[in-house]
Design an enzyme around this catalytic site. Sequence first.
Site, mmCIF file in Angstrom:
data_model
loop_
_atom_site.group_PDB
_atom_site.id
_atom_site.type_symbol
_atom_site.label_atom_id
_atom_site.label_comp_id
_atom_site.label_asym_id
_atom_site.label_seq_id
_atom_site.Cartn_x
_atom_site.Cartn_y
_atom_site.Cartn_z
ATOM 1 N N SER A 174 66.903 2.155 40.468
ATOM 2 C CA SER A 174 66.525 1.285 39.358
ATOM 3 C C SER A 174 67.245 -0.048 39.487
ATOM 4 O O SER A 174 68.313 -0.134 40.108
ATOM 5 C CB SER A 174 66.912 1.939 38.028
ATOM 6 O OG SER A 174 66.775 1.039 36.953
ATOM 7 N N TYR A 176 73.625 5.497 32.367
ATOM 8 C CA TYR A 176 72.410 5.361 33.195
ATOM 9 C C TYR A 176 72.664 4.398 34.358
ATOM 10 O O TYR A 176 72.283 4.677 35.502
ATOM 11 C CB TYR A 176 71.237 4.899 32.332
ATOM 12 C CG TYR A 176 69.927 4.828 33.098
ATOM 13 C CD1 TYR A 176 69.366 5.985 33.664
ATOM 14 C CD2 TYR A 176 69.258 3.619 33.278
ATOM 15 C CE1 TYR A 176 68.172 5.926 34.384
ATOM 16 C CE2 TYR A 176 68.064 3.547 33.991
ATOM 17 C CZ TYR A 176 67.528 4.699 34.545
ATOM 18 O OH TYR A 176 66.348 4.633 35.267
HETATM 19 P P1 NDP Z 1 58.778 9.579 33.123
HETATM 20 O O1 NDP Z 1 59.570 9.976 31.943
HETATM 21 O O2 NDP Z 1 57.340 9.241 32.942
HETATM 22 O O3 NDP Z 1 58.904 10.695 34.265
HETATM 23 C C1 NDP Z 1 60.110 11.362 34.520
HETATM 24 C C2 NDP Z 1 59.815 12.587 35.363
HETATM 25 O O4 NDP Z 1 61.074 13.231 35.671
HETATM 26 C C3 NDP Z 1 58.964 13.611 34.643
HETATM 27 O O5 NDP Z 1 58.010 14.131 35.532
HETATM 28 C C4 NDP Z 1 59.952 14.691 34.237
HETATM 29 O O6 NDP Z 1 59.322 15.973 34.261
HETATM 30 C C5 NDP Z 1 60.940 14.594 35.391
HETATM 31 N N1 NDP Z 1 62.226 15.201 35.039
HETATM 32 C C6 NDP Z 1 63.110 14.806 34.103
HETATM 33 N N2 NDP Z 1 64.145 15.655 34.039
HETATM 34 C C7 NDP Z 1 63.892 16.616 34.970
HETATM 35 C C8 NDP Z 1 64.575 17.789 35.374
HETATM 36 N N3 NDP Z 1 65.733 18.167 34.799
HETATM 37 N N4 NDP Z 1 64.045 18.534 36.365
HETATM 38 C C9 NDP Z 1 62.868 18.183 36.939
HETATM 39 N N5 NDP Z 1 62.165 17.099 36.590
HETATM 40 C C10 NDP Z 1 62.685 16.328 35.607
HETATM 41 O O7 NDP Z 1 59.549 8.326 33.735
HETATM 42 P P2 NDP Z 1 59.345 7.481 35.083
HETATM 43 O O8 NDP Z 1 58.187 7.914 35.845
HETATM 44 O O9 NDP Z 1 59.450 6.060 34.691
HETATM 45 O O10 NDP Z 1 60.709 7.869 35.813
HETATM 46 C C11 NDP Z 1 60.750 8.339 37.147
HETATM 47 C C12 NDP Z 1 62.040 7.838 37.783
HETATM 48 O O11 NDP Z 1 62.018 6.416 37.825
HETATM 49 C C13 NDP Z 1 63.314 8.207 37.044
HETATM 50 O O12 NDP Z 1 64.293 8.551 37.995
HETATM 51 C C14 NDP Z 1 63.698 6.917 36.312
HETATM 52 O O13 NDP Z 1 65.061 6.832 36.066
HETATM 53 C C15 NDP Z 1 63.235 5.902 37.325
HETATM 54 N N6 NDP Z 1 62.974 4.550 36.852
HETATM 55 C C16 NDP Z 1 62.115 4.290 35.821
HETATM 56 C C17 NDP Z 1 61.861 2.981 35.440
HETATM 57 C C18 NDP Z 1 60.972 2.622 34.299
HETATM 58 O O14 NDP Z 1 61.117 1.510 33.739
HETATM 59 N N7 NDP Z 1 60.033 3.460 33.921
HETATM 60 C C19 NDP Z 1 62.457 1.851 36.161
HETATM 61 C C20 NDP Z 1 63.367 2.248 37.211
HETATM 62 C C21 NDP Z 1 63.576 3.531 37.550
HETATM 63 P P3 NDP Z 1 59.555 17.169 33.214
HETATM 64 O O15 NDP Z 1 60.000 16.559 31.927
HETATM 65 O O16 NDP Z 1 58.219 17.843 33.149
HETATM 66 O O17 NDP Z 1 60.597 18.026 33.868
HETATM 67 C C1 8X3 Z 2 64.619 1.737 34.100
HETATM 68 C C2 8X3 Z 2 64.681 0.265 33.960
HETATM 69 O O1 8X3 Z 2 65.662 -1.662 32.648
HETATM 70 O O2 8X3 Z 2 65.095 0.333 31.409
HETATM 71 O O3 8X3 Z 2 65.448 2.178 35.129
HETATM 72 O O4 8X3 Z 2 67.014 0.323 32.834
HETATM 73 S S1 8X3 Z 2 65.671 -0.193 32.667
#
Ligand code: NDP
Ligand code: 8X3
Length: 266
Positions: free
Chosen positions: A152, A165
């Site tokens: 991120s 985070y």
């Molecule tokens: P979502 O919340 O849409 O997806 C998160 C996914 O992670 C879900 O499929 C969830 O599945 C899974 N997950 C969470 N906890 C667990 C666990 N304990 N075991 C297995 N699976 C888990 O968010 P994003 O798609 O945005 O996030 C994906 C990644 O991208 C994350 O690592 C996030 O930190 C990162 N990210 C997101 C950004 C954003 O702005 N959206 C920007 C930068 C990075 P389930 O709950 O079914 O287990």
């Molecule tokens: C997710 C992006 O800006 O919410 O990793 O931290 S931010």
Amino acid sequence: MKSPLKNQWVLITGASSGFGAAAAQAFAAHGAKLLLGARRVDRLEKIAATAKQSGATAAHFHALDVSQTASVETFMAWAKKTIVNRKSPIANLHVLVNNAGGAHGLDTVASAKDADWETTFQTNVLGLLRVTRAALPLMLHDAGASIINIGSIAGHAAYAGAAAYCAAKSGELAITRALRHELFGTGIRVGTIDPGLAETEFSNVRFKGDQKKADEVYAGMNPLTAADIAETIVWVASRPPHVNIDEILIKPTDQTDMGKVFRRKA
Ligand code: NDP
Ligand code: 8X3
């Protein structure tokens, strides 16, 4: 032209929503064979079915909680059993996408809860380590395999309310760099894709289901989409085997820094 991902095994964690679900569809369009993990199996079932319709050669799913070592080990044993058969006696996982994770709360250090800190580290840091440790024996050397971690912008800068985070995503960056050294000479590629603001379920999860608060994060600006990140993941995985895309920082045009977001008036 035949995609280098055609018939290749791709394992995606956190495939039940956001980047992971979009990546499943993007790899499916290249004819890949999918192994999908997350806790919400009902969602995985639908995503796997759609992926098959979109061109996946195979799409399998299994419950996975990356915060639990036993769950990761059970999942990876299932993955191995799914890959290995009479026609292909050796496990040949081609792409591992370590995507599962997220943020929990937006509280200052003075007011945050242990449970939120612990979940943040259990998923983004320890989960990534556990899944990678368990998956490495399934990856062949010198076959153009890739480990793609999702970091991120938060791993590159800090903001108030996100100490844990930001520390976790800095940790993800450090793990990626360490793995790159550890796997040097094996031909297994390692990289990180580090997005800025992207509209997924991320903020809904961060704010514990408060969708109004989640919507405010993206109000008046054009965030990245899950498809943008999925396209990037597939691009990284489909480079020729001698090319390692180490680190990509990808932001919306409307975001230059953590707190610097351009918002249009309604
Ligand atoms: P979502 O919340 O849409 O997806 C998160 C996914 O992670 C879900 O499929 C969830 O599945 C899974 N997950 C969470 N906890 C667990 C666990 N304990 N075991 C297995 N699976 C888990 O968010 P994003 O798609 O945005 O996030 C994906 C990644 O991208 C994350 O690592 C996030 O930190 C990162 N990210 C997101 C950004 C954003 O702005 N959206 C920007 C930068 C990075 P389930 O709950 O079914 O287990
Ligand atoms: C997710 C992006 O800006 O919410 O990793 O931290 S931010």
